[in-house]
Design a protein around this motif. Structure first.
Motif, mmCIF file in Angstrom:
data_model
loop_
_atom_site.group_PDB
_atom_site.id
_atom_site.type_symbol
_atom_site.label_atom_id
_atom_site.label_comp_id
_atom_site.label_asym_id
_atom_site.label_seq_id
_atom_site.Cartn_x
_atom_site.Cartn_y
_atom_site.Cartn_z
ATOM 1 N N HIS A 262 -61.777 -13.054 33.501
ATOM 2 C CA HIS A 262 -61.311 -11.978 32.629
ATOM 3 C C HIS A 262 -59.790 -11.980 32.541
ATOM 4 O O HIS A 262 -59.199 -11.799 31.465
ATOM 5 C CB HIS A 262 -61.816 -10.632 33.159
ATOM 6 C CG HIS A 262 -61.484 -9.479 32.267
ATOM 7 N ND1 HIS A 262 -60.280 -8.807 32.315
ATOM 8 C CD2 HIS A 262 -62.202 -8.881 31.271
ATOM 9 C CE1 HIS A 262 -60.265 -7.861 31.412
ATOM 10 N NE2 HIS A 262 -61.428 -7.868 30.763
ATOM 11 N N LYS B 222 -67.394 -4.175 24.699
ATOM 12 C CA LYS B 222 -66.406 -4.564 25.704
ATOM 13 C C LYS B 222 -67.095 -4.879 27.034
ATOM 14 O O LYS B 222 -68.087 -4.241 27.395
ATOM 15 C CB LYS B 222 -65.393 -3.433 25.920
ATOM 16 C CG LYS B 222 -64.700 -2.949 24.653
ATOM 17 C CD LYS B 222 -63.751 -3.985 24.088
ATOM 18 C CE LYS B 222 -62.983 -3.431 22.904
ATOM 19 N NZ LYS B 222 -62.060 -4.429 22.302
ATOM 20 N N GLU C 162 -58.905 -5.660 27.200
ATOM 21 C CA GLU C 162 -60.346 -5.685 27.455
ATOM 22 C C GLU C 162 -60.987 -6.747 26.576
ATOM 23 O O GLU C 162 -60.762 -6.783 25.358
ATOM 24 C CB GLU C 162 -60.983 -4.325 27.169
ATOM 25 C CG GLU C 162 -60.565 -3.234 28.136
ATOM 26 C CD GLU C 162 -61.271 -1.928 27.829
ATOM 27 O OE1 GLU C 162 -61.668 -1.246 28.788
ATOM 28 O OE2 GLU C 162 -61.421 -1.606 26.632
ATOM 29 N N SER D 266 -58.010 -12.745 29.046
ATOM 30 C CA SER D 266 -57.211 -11.637 28.511
ATOM 31 C C SER D 266 -55.819 -12.120 28.135
ATOM 32 O O SER D 266 -55.258 -11.727 27.101
ATOM 33 C CB SER D 266 -57.125 -10.501 29.540
ATOM 34 O OG SER D 266 -58.399 -9.976 29.808
#
Length: 449
Positions: free
Chosen positions: A422, A409, A433, A426
């Motif tokens: 991110h 991760k 994560e 996501s």
């Protein structure tokens, strides 16, 4: 019917073999008792070799010495300051109390001994320790006046190596092998005698033993069976293809590679027992593509005052003398003279043998993994803190790296660089994560540029 010969030979041979086995067992027991007695005598000698000192408590003195004095002094050899063993015979106790409390005042008073020591050690004053009481000073002196300990672990290892072929639980390995050989010989003799006795019995009884008939050779029967030949050929071809593919896939994979280095460096002692951070020596791993080979001046930061290891560091495989000899190799390489505490200027290169080596077409950046990714050294290098001699723990193949990217991760704590991407990715993948692979860690150009 004729009398059959050797009818009692088998029982006699078995009795002889049992008697021999019992005698060997008693012999091994006596050897074990002798070894235990010898070990007890050695332990008693070691207890007698450490007489109680009238100065103070050596155990407390060791603790005080390690915390206050070990940076400059050693009990049995010169360091930044002189060796302290035998100091109570050279100096008066009252003088020692004054010197340890405040050496500068003693030098300023014009004391000849204090001035001589001050000049001998390059006019470097010894720091004062006014917080120490006379009883604590006595404890330190009791510790440094103890006899120099013998390398017990090394002597034990050498003694075990000199035993007759090694031992297990006090029974010599040679004795066990001799018993097994004797039993096998006895079995062969018994089988021969039984066969001969049966033949004599058959002849005496008039029994006719039929002669063996000749059979077709097995290979000829196999060749004449076309189905077996076809199936065997297919199995052989598949086996050759399978093992051939596996062998070719191991070309360039150096897992478990463990070369011998020109100077023995124990990661177990440094990174394990002393808990030295890996990045103290491999400092470039934080900021560079390469972890780098530490220069010898990094070693001398500590070994300028550590010219020998503690006796308890020795093991059955590596004695104290061995470790001290490796430190001497370091001194020869950097040109350090421990007796004069100075450099001679004559240096020699140390030809370290590289262990972890990726192909030229594979790109790997230590700083990206160590500083940005927060990856621990043990993830790729294995339990390095337990290795006496370093070896390559992981295969370092493409598949191994890809699987790591798929499972790891991305750490977002305090990492503002990845916040925007991110958040977007996501939402795209529907996860909280992201893995390194989802962040683009499987793109070819990441590792092959």
């Amino acid at each position: 019917m004729e009398k059959v010969k050797y009818r009692n030979s088998t029982s006699r041979l078995w009795l002889l073999s049992v008697a021999f086995f019992i005698s060997c067992t008693f012999l091994s027991w006596s050897q074990e008792e002798a070894e235990e007695t010898a070990d007890a005598e050695v332990q008693e000698e070691q207890v007698e070799e450490a007489p109680a000192s009238g100065l103070g408590d050596p155990a407390n003195g060791k603790s005080l010495f390690n915390s206050l004095c070990a940076a400059c002094h050693k009990p049995y050899s010169e360091s930044i300051g002189p060796a302290l063993h035998g100091i109570t015979e050279k100096r008066d106790m009252q003088w020692l109390y004054q010197w340890i409390e405040n050496s500068a005042d003693l030098i300023a008073s014009g004391d000849e001994e204090a001035v001589a020591i001050f000049e001998e050690y390059n006019n470097t004053p010894m720091p004062g320790f006014p917080q120490l009481s006379e009883s604590e000073v006595n404890d330190i002196l009791a510790y440094v006046e103890q006899p120099k300990p013998e390398p017990v672990a090394a002597a034990t290892g050498e003694g075990a190596a000199q035993e007759g072929g090694g031992s297990q639980g006090g029974v010599s390995l040679n004795v066990i092998l001799a018993i097994l050989v004797f039993v096998l010989v006895m079995l062969l003799v018994v089988l021969f005698l039984v066969n001969k006795t049966l033949k004599n019995f058959a002849e005496a009884s008039g029994v006719v033993v039929p002669e063996k008939t000749k059979r077709k050779p097995l290979w000829k029967s196999f060749v004449e069976n076309q189905f077996l030949v076809l199936v065997t050929s297919i199995v052989v071809l598949l086996a050759v293809a399978y093992f051939g593919y596996g062998w070719f896939m191991q070309v360039g994979v150096d897992q478990s590679y463990q070369p011998i280095q020109p100077i023995h460096y124990s990661h177990k002692i440094h990174a394990g027992d002393n808990q030295i951070d890996c990045k103290y020596c491999h400092s470039s791993a934080r900021t560079s593509k390469q972890a780098g080979i530490p220069s010898l001046n990094v070693c001398m930061n500590c070994h300028k005052t550590i010219s020998e290891v503690a006796p308890e560091t020795a093991t059955a495989e590596y004695s104290k003398e061995f470790y001290d000899g490796e430190i001497a190799k370091l001194y020869d390489a950097v040109g350090w003279e421990p007796s004069t505490q100075s450099y001679s200027g004559e240096t020699q290169p140390v030809k370290w043998v590289r262990i972890h080596n990726l192909p030229d077409f594979a790109y790997f950046n230590h700083s990206q993994h160590v500083s940005v990714g927060g990856v621990q050294c043990q993830t790729c290098h294995g339990p390095i803190q337990e290795m006496e001699v370093v070896y390559q723990d992981a295969p370092l193949t493409m598949g191994w790296c890809v699987n790591c990217h798929r499972d790891t991760k991305v750490k977002m704590e305090g990492n503002e660089y990845y916040e925007k991407i991110h958040e977007e990715l996501s939402t795209k993948y529907g996860v909280e994560e992201l893995t390194v692979a989802q962040m683009g860690g499987l793109e070819c150009a990441k590792c092959h540029y």
